[in-house]
Design an enzyme around this catalytic site. Sequence first.
Site, PDB file in Angstrom:
ATOM      1  N   GLU A  44      83.697  47.436  65.960  1.00 47.13           N
ATOM      2  CA  GLU A  44      82.422  47.281  66.524  1.00 47.13           C
ATOM      3  C   GLU A  44      82.209  48.678  67.592  1.00 47.13           C
ATOM      4  OE1 GLU A  44      79.751  45.552  65.432  1.00 47.13           O
ATOM      5  OE2 GLU A  44      81.202  45.289  63.926  1.00 47.13           O
ATOM      6  N   CYS A 199      68.877  49.524  52.525  1.00 45.59           N
ATOM      7  CA  CYS A 199      67.831  49.574  53.413  1.00 45.59           C
ATOM      8  C   CYS A 199      68.042  50.684  54.272  1.00 45.59           C
ATOM      9  CB  CYS A 199      67.510  48.283  53.902  1.00 45.59           C
ATOM     10  SG  CYS A 199      65.842  48.284  54.629  1.00 45.59           S
ATOM     11  N   CYS A 209      67.412  45.904  46.104  1.00 39.08           N
ATOM     12  CA  CYS A 209      67.677  44.940  47.155  1.00 39.08           C
ATOM     13  C   CYS A 209      67.396  43.472  47.086  1.00 39.08           C
ATOM     14  CB  CYS A 209      66.447  45.519  48.403  1.00 39.08           C
ATOM     15  SG  CYS A 209      66.509  44.571  49.790  1.00 39.08           S
ATOM     16  N   CYS A 215      59.834  41.095  51.044  1.00 40.04           N
ATOM     17  CA  CYS A 215      59.643  42.207  52.211  1.00 40.04           C
ATOM     18  C   CYS A 215      58.453  42.596  52.548  1.00 40.04           C
ATOM     19  CB  CYS A 215      60.657  43.387  51.550  1.00 40.04           C
ATOM     20  SG  CYS A 215      60.443  44.682  52.879  1.00 40.04           S
TER      21      CYS A 215
HETATM   22  S1  SF4 Z   1      62.919  45.713  50.047  1.00 37.95           S
HETATM   23 FE1  SF4 Z   1      62.588  45.618  52.188  1.00 37.95          FE
HETATM   24  S2  SF4 Z   1      64.386  45.183  52.984  1.00 37.95           S
HETATM   25 FE2  SF4 Z   1      64.949  45.493  50.841  1.00 37.95          FE
HETATM   26  S3  SF4 Z   1      65.543  47.782  51.050  1.00 37.95           S
HETATM   27 FE3  SF4 Z   1      63.115  47.820  50.841  1.00 37.95          FE
HETATM   28  S4  SF4 Z   1      62.454  47.808  52.744  1.00 37.95           S
HETATM   29 FE4  SF4 Z   1      64.601  47.235  52.800  1.00 37.95          FE
END
Ligand code: SF4
Length: 395
Positions: A44, A199, A209, A215
């Site tokens: 980390e 992202c 995603c 989103c």
């Molecule tokens: S949908 Fe939203 S969370 Fe997913 S990659 Fe695109 S911007 Fe990022």
Amino acid sequence: MTRARSSSSPPALHARLLAWFDRFGRKDLPWQTNPTPYRVWVSEIMLQQTQVATVIPYYLRFIERFPDVDALACATLDEVLHLWTGLGYYARARNLHRAARIVCEHYHSELPRDINLLMQLPGIGRSTAGALLALAHGERHAILDGNVKRVLARFHAIEGWPGAPLMEKKLWALAETHLPATRLRDYTQAFMDLGATLCTRTQPACSRCPLTGDCAAHAAGRVMNFPAPQPRAAKPVRKITFVLLRNRAGAVRLMQRPPAGIWGRLWSFPECTHRTERKIQRWCESELGFIVAQVERHDPLRHTFSHFHLDILPVVAEVTGRRPAVMETCPAVWYNITQPDARGLAAPVKRLLLELAKHPARKIHDANGELRKTGPRGRSPQAPAVSGRARQTDF
Ligand code: SF4
């Protein structure tokens, strides 16, 4: 402005994230096999501001040399900095070493499980402490590293720079809200993976995603507007001259820097602010006690820190004598560039030493060790003239 999401409740986010992690998440990183608190901690710290691919070889070397917290605590700081050389942000290494000694001395060589005690250790902030407890012990703690900040800022379409205190407060609250009741280890890794692989800052892969449906930034077609960049002032530029003192055996003078300030406790060249040959020669004699026969200027290079640019003028100075009355104020060594020992070096220092090693010491002394005649203004006849800012430094 924060836009409330209407179509997704928080549990939906973690459920989708975990389902995605089961299929695509990273499960074979070196620190994921046998994730002891110590191994997670080291990873980390290394992963702060550094990408996984860069960290892996450093991590493997570090863990091989320091397999547990006792081994790290017993090491000298020089050994630790040596293994950190090239990774940057050396305060991380110094803090890690200091914290290891505290853990051995006060916690029987076990990292504390209380988040507040963890956060008192040097170099461990709230997010690192949360990650450590979640990844090593599966405990329910939120994290808020750069990747998580970016995902949350986009998912909720939160305006503002994530480093601003108010924004950070909002993001922490959201990070806590989304925590699942179980599978904290996987969830934490999943969130970090999503930010690192899908992202991403410049090329978010929204079509792949798992959070796309809810989103807010994606729905608004404004993904690249989030998070807002840090408001920046132009970075100031500082100028220094690195004096690469070289003795008759071809060894180079290195001095250990003070603990505070840039490159604390790393080894570097003597440095001054003079730019002209004559002043540098005088400075070498008065401040370091070395008489130098000639000074060669080489191509400048720029090293950029988070808060300023450092423009470095490297000069090679051939040492021909000593003024013993002058005391050096910090530890110093003659560094054998053909058989280097283990010591922590700042990145531009390492680079210049490598360049210097390619070129043996110039023959400015004859067979009896006497100084040979040099060219105009002290430049040896065989030394190439170099100039220009943009080129790589080369000797
Ligand atoms: S949908 Fe939203 S969370 Fe997913 S990659 Fe695109 S911007 Fe990022």
